[in-house]
Design a protein around this motif. Structure first.
Motif, PDB file in Angstrom:
ATOM      1  N   GLU A 261       0.879  -1.116   0.468  1.00 29.68           N
ATOM      2  CA  GLU A 261      -0.091   0.100   0.080  1.00 29.68           C
ATOM      3  C   GLU A 261       1.363   1.201   0.384  1.00 29.68           C
ATOM      4  O   GLU A 261       0.193   2.312  -0.206  1.00 29.68           O
ATOM      5  CB  GLU A 261      -1.218  -0.365   0.815  1.00 29.68           C
TER       6      GLU A 261
ATOM      7  N   GLU B  80       5.495   7.981  -1.182  1.00 31.48           N
ATOM      8  CA  GLU B  80       5.906   6.911  -2.125  1.00 31.48           C
ATOM      9  C   GLU B  80       6.631   6.411  -4.009  1.00 31.48           C
ATOM     10  O   GLU B  80       6.486   5.832  -3.707  1.00 31.48           O
ATOM     11  CB  GLU B  80       3.812   6.811  -3.025  1.00 31.48           C
TER      12      GLU B  80
ATOM     13  N   TYR C  20       1.143   3.723  -2.907  1.00 30.38           N
ATOM     14  CA  TYR C  20      -0.093   4.319  -3.093  1.00 30.38           C
ATOM     15  C   TYR C  20       0.149   5.573  -2.466  1.00 30.38           C
ATOM     16  O   TYR C  20      -0.406   5.815  -1.391  1.00 30.38           O
ATOM     17  CB  TYR C  20      -0.828   3.471  -3.472  1.00 30.38           C
TER      18      TYR C  20
END
Length: 477
Positions: free
Chosen positions: A221, A232, A224
């Motif tokens: 995750e 990210e 993102y």
């Protein structure tokens, strides 16, 4: 291996959250696997006298924090096969509360510098320095130069664990030289630069030999923007040296067979005590004495990222089902007020306990039937694991460690599931997941089979410690 574990909080000495649980459980698990483990943390004012009475003085020395020369006292104690060190400086650490002070950047820069001094002061050569969250992020950065000048650090590798990427240690660019004592090149060439500021977590991700997070899904995750809070690109650029390892829990502490704080003990082989715990919980909290009504429970900080907007927006629909609802926790005022009102609207069915109470939390885990955890983001989460240890079935959103530790139960398509899950941040999906749990609850045989399975899952730190051990071996050769 010689492992030097660095954390700003360590249970049982001082704790504000899950980081302390990890720092208190992983080192002993590694020690049990035959490693020499040492842990270092600040000697905060909040550390209880019973621990202070057990520490012994090692030595004192002075630490350079940029242009300053600052006193450092070092104390130690042995516990569970681990050597603990406490960094003493009353100016920085004799304060109420651990975090949230105006000079936290300086306080933890000092702590990191003190940690870097310890190997030479004790003639100790660790194979691994394992750092955790932004408060220790300067250590991998300092290692770039210090390993070339400090004999004891010449072969040392660094591991950096992100427990929550939301807190990154972001400060003004002037701190790089004036406070952290680093050459401006660390900022200007991009290691620390983040929209004009210095970002310590960014620097640690680049400088470390390996980076870990607290669950495999959370590691994915973090590539993102929705989850990574601006980092990210940094995570993606370093993903080749990154892994997610699911946290464990202390299975001796969270044990329905041994827990002395609950109304009756029980096990997967004998569930009779679970009904006693439920009846006691209903009586204690003023709920209707109804053994066949499922209790849906939450023990949590009341914060938006924990999914409380989902819960409050769907609460009346939730209560249309034949359930009772129990909440324990404190947090944002709006949520606290909502649950106060809900308890008044649903007397005998809703109990809002706006406090922190460790004994009551265990009573809730033991007495509830369904544990609700619809987090928007959850790096690992421990509550769902604790709930399962007490035979309370989790309903969770598929994010981070919740996705990794639960899995959606379906008697045909996924009988190995441990609870009920939903993928999206969506009120209809939340209600559907709770409804599926309530429906299965009506089938007592199927529900008890799921309870028994969940209670026997190995959530101990032994599994996680083995995964960390493999990373240590990989980077040290």
């Amino acid at each position: 291996m010689k492992i030097f574990f660095v954390s700003s909080e360590v249970a049982p000495f001082i704790k504000t959250g899950g980081l302390a649980d990890v720092a208190g459980s992983l080192p002993p698990a590694l020690a049990q696997r035959g490693h020499e483990v040492r842990v270092i943390l600040p000697l905060y004012q909040g550390i209880d006298a019973k621990w202070r009475e057990q520490v012994t003085f090692v030595k004192y020395f002075y630490v350079r924090v940029s242009w300053r020369s600052v006193y450092c006292g070092l104390f130690t104690l042995e516990r569970d096969g681990v050597t603990y060190y406490f960094v003493d400086n009353e100016y920085y650490f004799k304060r109420s509360g651990i975090y949230g002070h105006y000079d936290d950047a300086e306080r933890y820069a000092y702590f990191c510098r003190a940690v870097m001094e310890v190997p030479a002061q004790l003639d100790y050569s660790p194979d691994i320095i394992h750092c955790n969250d932004w408060q220790t992020a300067l250590i991998p950065i300092y290692m770039i130069e210090d390993k070339k000048t400090v004999r004891q650090l010449a072969q040392t590798k660094t591991v950096y664990t992100i427990h929550n990427i939301e807190y990154q240690g972001r400060y003004g660019s002037d701190t790089v030289s004036n406070l952290f004592g680093l050459h401006p090149g660390y900022l200007n060439e991009g290691m620390l630069l983040y929209y004009g500021d210095a970002n310590l977590m960014k620097g640690a991700i680049y400088a470390s030999d390996y980076v870990t997070t607290v669950s495999p899904t959370y590691a994915e995750e973090l590539q993102y923007a929705f989850y990574a809070h601006g980092l990210e690109g940094v995570v993606t650029a370093n993903y080749n040296k990154m892994a997610g390892i699911l946290n464990g829990i202390n299975t001796e502490v969270y044990n329905s067979q041994l827990d002395s704080t609950i109304a009756a003990n029980f096990s997967a082989e004998d569930l009779s005590g679970k009904a006693v715990c439920k009846a006691e919980l209903q009586n204690r909290l003023g709920l209707n004495p109804s053994p066949d009504t499922p209790i849906v429970a939450i023990v949590s900080r009341l914060a938006g990222h924990k999914g409380f907007e989902l819960i409050t927006s769907q609460f009346n629909r939730l209560m249309e089902q034949d359930i009772q609802f129990v909440l324990l926790g404190t947090g944002e005022w709006g949520y606290e007020q909502f649950f106060r009102d809900a308890a008044n609207r649903y007397p005998g069915r809703v109990s809002a306990n706006l406090m922190y109470n460790a004994g009551l939390s265990n009573a809730i885990y033991a007495g509830a039937d369904i544990y609700l955890m619809p987090s928007i983001a959850e790096p690992c989460g421990l509550s769902q694991m604790i709930a399962m240890r007490y035979g309370t079935i989790p309903v969770v959103r598929e994010t981070g460690g919740l996705k990794d530790s639960v899995g959606n139960y379906d008697p045909v398509e996924n009988p190995d599931g441990r609870g009920f899950t939903f993928p999206d941040i969506n009120g209809d999906e939340l209600i559907d997941a709770v409804s599926r749990a309530v429906a299965l609850y009506q089938d007592k045989a199927a529900w008890q089979a799921l309870m028994k399975k969940d209670m026997q899952i190995d959530f101990s730190w032994n599994v996680s410690a083995g995964a960390y051990e493999e990373i240590y071996k990989k980077i040290t050769g």
